[in-house]
Motif scaffolding. Structure first.
Motif, PDB file in Angstrom:
ATOM      1  N   ARG A  58       9.350  -0.862  -9.913  1.00 29.64           N
ATOM      2  CA  ARG A  58       9.686  -1.095 -11.321  1.00 29.64           C
ATOM      3  C   ARG A  58       8.573  -1.870 -12.022  1.00 29.64           C
ATOM      4  NH1 ARG A  58      14.908  -1.940  -8.991  1.00 29.64           N
ATOM      5  NH2 ARG A  58      14.576  -4.204  -8.989  1.00 29.64           N
ATOM      6  N   ARG A  59       8.027  -2.882 -11.329  1.00 30.39           N
ATOM      7  CA  ARG A  59       6.931  -3.653 -11.936  1.00 30.39           C
ATOM      8  C   ARG A  59       5.702  -2.783 -12.179  1.00 30.39           C
ATOM      9  NH1 ARG A  59       8.654  -7.593  -8.150  1.00 30.39           N
ATOM     10  NH2 ARG A  59       6.965  -7.008  -6.735  1.00 30.39           N
ATOM     11  N   ALA A  60       5.546  -1.747 -11.354  1.00 33.45           N
ATOM     12  CA  ALA A  60       4.395  -0.850 -11.498  1.00 33.45           C
ATOM     13  C   ALA A  60       4.615   0.202 -12.584  1.00 33.45           C
ATOM     14  CB  ALA A  60       4.101  -0.166 -10.158  1.00 33.45           C
ATOM     15  N   GLY A  61       5.781   0.184 -13.209  1.00 34.30           N
ATOM     16  CA  GLY A  61       6.029   1.102 -14.314  1.00 34.30           C
ATOM     17  C   GLY A  61       6.826   2.334 -13.984  1.00 34.30           C
ATOM     18  N   VAL A  62       7.340   2.437 -12.748  1.00 33.00           N
ATOM     19  CA  VAL A  62       8.159   3.593 -12.386  1.00 33.00           C
ATOM     20  C   VAL A  62       9.502   3.503 -13.107  1.00 33.00           C
ATOM     21  CG1 VAL A  62       9.317   4.806 -10.490  1.00 33.00           C
ATOM     22  CG2 VAL A  62       7.041   3.816 -10.139  1.00 33.00           C
ATOM     23  N   ASP A  63       9.967   4.636 -13.610  1.00 32.20           N
ATOM     24  CA  ASP A  63      11.260   4.707 -14.300  1.00 32.20           C
ATOM     25  C   ASP A  63      12.367   4.233 -13.345  1.00 32.20           C
ATOM     26  OD1 ASP A  63      13.602   5.383 -15.586  1.00 32.20           O
ATOM     27  OD2 ASP A  63      13.172   7.534 -15.688  1.00 32.20           O
ATOM     28  N   VAL A  90       1.865  11.770 -10.752  1.00 26.64           N
ATOM     29  CA  VAL A  90       1.522  13.195 -10.746  1.00 26.64           C
ATOM     30  C   VAL A  90       2.761  14.038 -11.049  1.00 26.64           C
ATOM     31  CG1 VAL A  90       0.710  15.112  -9.288  1.00 26.64           C
ATOM     32  CG2 VAL A  90      -0.387  12.867  -9.134  1.00 26.64           C
ATOM     33  N   ASN A  91       3.921  13.606 -10.547  1.00 32.30           N
ATOM     34  CA  ASN A  91       5.167  14.348 -10.730  1.00 32.30           C
ATOM     35  C   ASN A  91       6.294  13.367 -11.051  1.00 32.30           C
ATOM     36  OD1 ASN A  91       7.406  15.986 -10.658  1.00 32.30           O
ATOM     37  ND2 ASN A  91       7.254  16.496  -8.475  1.00 32.30           N
ATOM     38  N   PRO A  92       6.476  13.019 -12.331  1.00 30.89           N
ATOM     39  CA  PRO A  92       7.485  12.020 -12.704  1.00 30.89           C
ATOM     40  C   PRO A  92       8.930  12.437 -12.447  1.00 30.89           C
ATOM     41  CG  PRO A  92       5.839  12.290 -14.439  1.00 30.89           C
ATOM     42  CD  PRO A  92       5.649  13.413 -13.478  1.00 30.89           C
ATOM     43  N   SER A  93       9.155  13.695 -12.050  1.00 33.33           N
ATOM     44  CA  SER A  93      10.521  14.116 -11.732  1.00 33.33           C
ATOM     45  C   SER A  93      10.926  13.708 -10.315  1.00 33.33           C
ATOM     46  CB  SER A  93      10.658  15.635 -11.883  1.00 33.33           C
ATOM     47  OG  SER A  93       9.911  16.316 -10.880  1.00 33.33           O
ATOM     48  N   LEU A  94      10.000  13.156  -9.548  1.00 27.96           N
ATOM     49  CA  LEU A  94      10.296  12.759  -8.170  1.00 27.96           C
ATOM     50  C   LEU A  94      11.337  11.646  -8.126  1.00 27.96           C
ATOM     51  CD1 LEU A  94       6.695  12.732  -6.664  1.00 27.96           C
ATOM     52  CD2 LEU A  94       8.594  14.122  -5.818  1.00 27.96           C
ATOM     53  N   HIS A  95      12.244  11.774  -7.185  1.00 25.51           N
ATOM     54  CA  HIS A  95      13.203  10.716  -6.879  1.00 25.51           C
ATOM     55  C   HIS A  95      12.572   9.865  -5.774  1.00 25.51           C
ATOM     56  CE1 HIS A  95      17.355   9.658  -4.901  1.00 25.51           C
ATOM     57  NE2 HIS A  95      16.880   8.656  -5.618  1.00 25.51           N
ATOM     58  N   ALA A 118       0.836  -1.206   0.000  1.00 28.78           N
ATOM     59  CA  ALA A 118       0.000   0.000   0.000  1.00 28.78           C
ATOM     60  C   ALA A 118       0.870   1.254   0.000  1.00 28.78           C
ATOM     61  CB  ALA A 118      -0.923  -0.007   1.218  1.00 28.78           C
ATOM     62  N   ARG A 119       1.954   1.247   0.771  1.00 27.04           N
ATOM     63  CA  ARG A 119       2.875   2.389   0.770  1.00 27.04           C
ATOM     64  C   ARG A 119       3.482   2.583  -0.619  1.00 27.04           C
ATOM     65  NH1 ARG A 119       6.563   1.452   6.273  1.00 27.04           N
ATOM     66  NH2 ARG A 119       4.833   1.108   7.726  1.00 27.04           N
ATOM     67  N   LEU A 120       3.937   1.480  -1.208  1.00 28.48           N
ATOM     68  CA  LEU A 120       4.578   1.550  -2.515  1.00 28.48           C
ATOM     69  C   LEU A 120       3.595   2.013  -3.598  1.00 28.48           C
ATOM     70  CD1 LEU A 120       6.514  -1.797  -2.099  1.00 28.48           C
ATOM     71  CD2 LEU A 120       7.595   0.468  -2.289  1.00 28.48           C
ATOM     72  N   ASP A 121       2.376   1.513  -3.561  1.00 23.85           N
ATOM     73  CA  ASP A 121       1.375   1.905  -4.558  1.00 23.85           C
ATOM     74  C   ASP A 121       1.022   3.390  -4.421  1.00 23.85           C
ATOM     75  OD1 ASP A 121       1.344  -0.672  -5.530  1.00 23.85           O
ATOM     76  OD2 ASP A 121      -0.463  -1.267  -4.421  1.00 23.85           O
ATOM     77  N   GLN A 122       1.005   3.889  -3.190  1.00 18.69           N
ATOM     78  CA  GLN A 122       0.766   5.316  -2.990  1.00 18.69           C
ATOM     79  C   GLN A 122       1.904   6.139  -3.585  1.00 18.69           C
ATOM     80  OE1 GLN A 122      -2.086   6.728  -1.201  1.00 18.69           O
ATOM     81  NE2 GLN A 122      -1.320   8.430  -2.421  1.00 18.69           N
TER      82      GLN A 122
END
Length: 237
Positions: free
Chosen positions: A96-101, A67-72, A56-60
């Motif tokens: 990564r599996r959820a599609g995060v760069d 919303v802000n793909p520049s986030l690290h 749940a933390r990771l999905d959040q």
């Protein structure tokens, strides 16, 4: 002062900690567009699979990143004796599996409690900018306070919307008690000359919690051993 007045004052004093936890849990979420770094503290993982609470933390965090793909995004957390995977590694793989760069993800595989994990992030990433810690709603206040203590100058929190810990469930009550006790220890530790007493209180509370929730006893024993080792290192010439 009569006995009833004394009991009332004590009850009001004790109620302050859970009230503070609940108020922080329901604060409006900060704007992810104004942040630079997300920190996702680890929690239970099962041989490479995040628990429902951790997921749940990771999905959040994924939703905030969209919303802000520049986030690290920094996942943090070590492992316990016998574990093949670290919490940080499991968290990074889930993102990564959820599609995060993958280029925006950093895994800091250290820490088995909030203080140790956030201190590890502060050491690994000394200038994270504006930070949002993504965690469970009842954990938000203590995470924010500890984040400031370890050196994050601009830190806020977001409670995971999909957490399985919901009012009025038994687990919600447990986390409220756990966080209230942790907040009491944190408040005590900030008082001058109270670090030893705070550490003693923390060990006693962990011993009680380990008996109430045997699944957490290994983590608590590991934390106590780490704390003892740190004290011995300080005593060594």
């Amino acid at each position: 002062m009569n006995r009833m007045s004394t009991v009332g004052i004590v009850a009001a004093a004790v109620a302050i900690w859970p009230l503070r936890v609940i108020v922080q849990a329901h604060r409006p979420a900060p704007d992810p567009g104004a942040a630079e770094t997300l920190i996702v503290p680890g929690t239970a993982q099962y041989d490479g699979r995040p628990s429902a609470q951790f997921a749940a933390r990771l999905d959040q965090a994924v939703e905030l990143w969209r919303v802000n793909p520049s986030l690290h995004i920094i996942t943090v957390g070590g492992n316990l004796p016998g574990d093949r995977y670290t919490e940080a590694g499991v968290g990074a793989a889930h993102l990564r599996r959820a599609g995060v760069d993958p280029g925006v993800i950093t895994a800091v595989a250290q820490g088995n409690d909030t203080r140790g994990s956030l201190a590890a992030v502060a050491a690994a990433c000394p200038d994270p900018g504006r930070v949002i810690i993504v965690t469970d709603p009842n954990h938000c206040l203590r995470a924010c306070l500890i984040g400031r203590e370890v050196g994050f100058r601009n830190v806020s929190t977001v409670g995971a919307a999909g957490t399985p810990t919901r009012f009025p469930g038994k687990h919600w009550v447990w986390t409220l008690l756990h966080e209230s006790a942790g907040l009491a220890v944190a408040d005590l530790r900030r008082l001058p000359g109270s670090a030893v007493v705070a550490d003693m209180l923390e060990r006693r509370l962990r011993a009680v919690a380990g008996r109430v929730r045997p699944s957490r006893s290994t983590r608590y024993r590991h934390l106590d051993r780490d704390r003892t080792c740190d004290v011995e290192k300080l005593k060594s010439p």
